[in-house]
Design a protein around this motif. Structure first.
Motif, short mmCIF file in Angstrom:
data_model
loop_
_atom_site.label_atom_id
_atom_site.label_comp_id
_atom_site.label_asym_id
_atom_site.label_seq_id
_atom_site.Cartn_x
_atom_site.Cartn_y
_atom_site.Cartn_z
N UNK A 97 53.82 8.01 37.33
CA UNK A 97 54.10 8.19 35.91
C UNK A 97 54.99 9.41 35.75
N UNK A 98 55.91 9.32 34.82
CA UNK A 98 56.79 10.44 34.53
C UNK A 98 56.04 11.53 33.79
N UNK A 99 56.41 12.77 34.06
CA UNK A 99 55.79 13.85 33.30
C UNK A 99 56.61 14.10 32.03
N UNK A 100 56.11 14.92 31.16
CA UNK A 100 56.73 15.18 29.86
C UNK A 100 58.16 15.71 30.03
N UNK A 101 58.36 16.63 30.95
CA UNK A 101 59.69 17.21 31.16
C UNK A 101 60.70 16.14 31.58
N UNK A 102 60.30 15.23 32.46
CA UNK A 102 61.19 14.17 32.90
C UNK A 102 61.54 13.23 31.74
N UNK A 103 60.56 12.93 30.89
CA UNK A 103 60.81 12.08 29.72
C UNK A 103 61.76 12.78 28.77
N UNK A 162 65.41 11.44 27.51
CA UNK A 162 65.76 11.33 26.09
C UNK A 162 67.07 12.06 25.82
N UNK A 163 67.20 13.28 26.34
CA UNK A 163 68.43 14.04 26.12
C UNK A 163 69.64 13.33 26.73
N UNK A 164 69.48 12.79 27.94
CA UNK A 164 70.59 12.09 28.59
C UNK A 164 71.01 10.85 27.79
N UNK A 219 76.69 7.21 25.49
CA UNK A 219 77.16 6.19 24.55
C UNK A 219 76.31 4.92 24.62
N UNK A 220 75.32 4.88 25.50
CA UNK A 220 74.49 3.68 25.60
C UNK A 220 73.53 3.61 24.42
N UNK A 221 73.18 2.38 24.02
CA UNK A 221 72.29 2.18 22.88
C UNK A 221 70.85 1.92 23.30
N UNK A 222 70.66 1.42 24.52
CA UNK A 222 69.34 1.03 24.98
C UNK A 222 69.19 1.40 26.45
N UNK A 223 67.99 1.86 26.85
CA UNK A 223 67.76 2.30 28.22
C UNK A 223 66.33 1.92 28.62
N UNK A 224 66.16 1.38 29.83
CA UNK A 224 64.84 1.07 30.37
C UNK A 224 64.76 1.62 31.79
N UNK A 225 63.64 2.28 32.10
CA UNK A 225 63.43 2.86 33.42
C UNK A 225 62.05 2.42 33.91
N UNK A 249 68.44 9.27 20.07
CA UNK A 249 67.38 8.53 20.74
C UNK A 249 66.13 8.61 19.88
N UNK A 250 65.70 7.46 19.33
CA UNK A 250 64.58 7.48 18.41
C UNK A 250 63.43 6.59 18.82
N UNK A 251 63.56 5.83 19.85
CA UNK A 251 62.45 4.97 20.23
C UNK A 251 62.13 5.18 21.70
N UNK A 252 60.88 5.41 21.96
CA UNK A 252 60.42 5.56 23.33
C UNK A 252 59.15 4.74 23.44
N UNK A 253 59.07 3.86 24.42
CA UNK A 253 57.82 3.15 24.65
C UNK A 253 57.52 3.21 26.13
#
Length: 167
Positions: A1-7, A11-13, A18-24, A41-45
């Motif tokens: 699991x990613x830690x808070x700093x990585x998340x 988000x900053x990246x 210019x990308x609109x959507x990102x999944x990792x 960046x307004x949505x994180x799930x």
């Protein structure tokens, strides 16, 4: 699991790109981000592979474009004292550290007040954590008997927010 700093870094990246959507995906965990119309960046799930999608309980937010999925098992439960338990009282607790808001906007009415009848999916407040506004659902049916925190108050993980007389 990613830690808070990585998340935060992700988000900053995404926010600066210019990308609109990102999944990792890593180690059975998926993090998805989507930008809103104004390109922030307004949505994180997040999801874990051990929790099937159907049983995940969404933690909704004040911003419709913003959400996180959180397993029902992640919600802390605080057992009331034996005297209160005998009366059928339960506590609705904060699932995270953050700022509690009793209403969706400063101009709005509060979600619930003393005497309000609630169902399991009734939104009782919002906890803001790291600029994410997470709606808190009652997860029990009954009547609000006590408000334990004030609007704008900082709350801790597992801190009781409301006392409910169960049905």
């Amino acid at each position: 699991m990613l830690n808070i700093q990585e998340i935060r870094e992700l988000i900053n990246l995404v926010d600066q790109s210019t990308i609109d959507e990102f999944t990792y995906e890593t180690d059975g965990t998926t993090v998805s981000m989507k930008k809103s119309v104004n390109n922030s960046a307004t949505a994180v799930s997040t999801e874990t592979a051990t929790t099937p999608r159907e049983s995940a309980a969404p933690v909704k937010t004040a911003d419709p474009g913003l959400h996180t999925d959180q397993s029902e098992n992640d919600t802390p439960q605080v057992e009331p004292s034996s005297a209160k338990a005998a009366e059928g009282d339960k506590a609705i607790v904060s699932p995270m550290v953050g700022t509690f808001y009793a209403k969706p906007t400063p101009e709005s009415d509060t979600y619930v007040k003393k005497g309000s009848k609630i169902e399991e999916n009734t939104v009782v407040g919002i906890v803001e954590a790291m600029k994410l506004f997470n709606e808190i659902e009652a997860e029990t049916s009954g009547e609000i008997t006590e408000l334990l925190v004030e609007d704008g108050e900082l709350v801790e993980y597992g801190q009781p927010l409301f006392r409910v007389k169960t049905v």
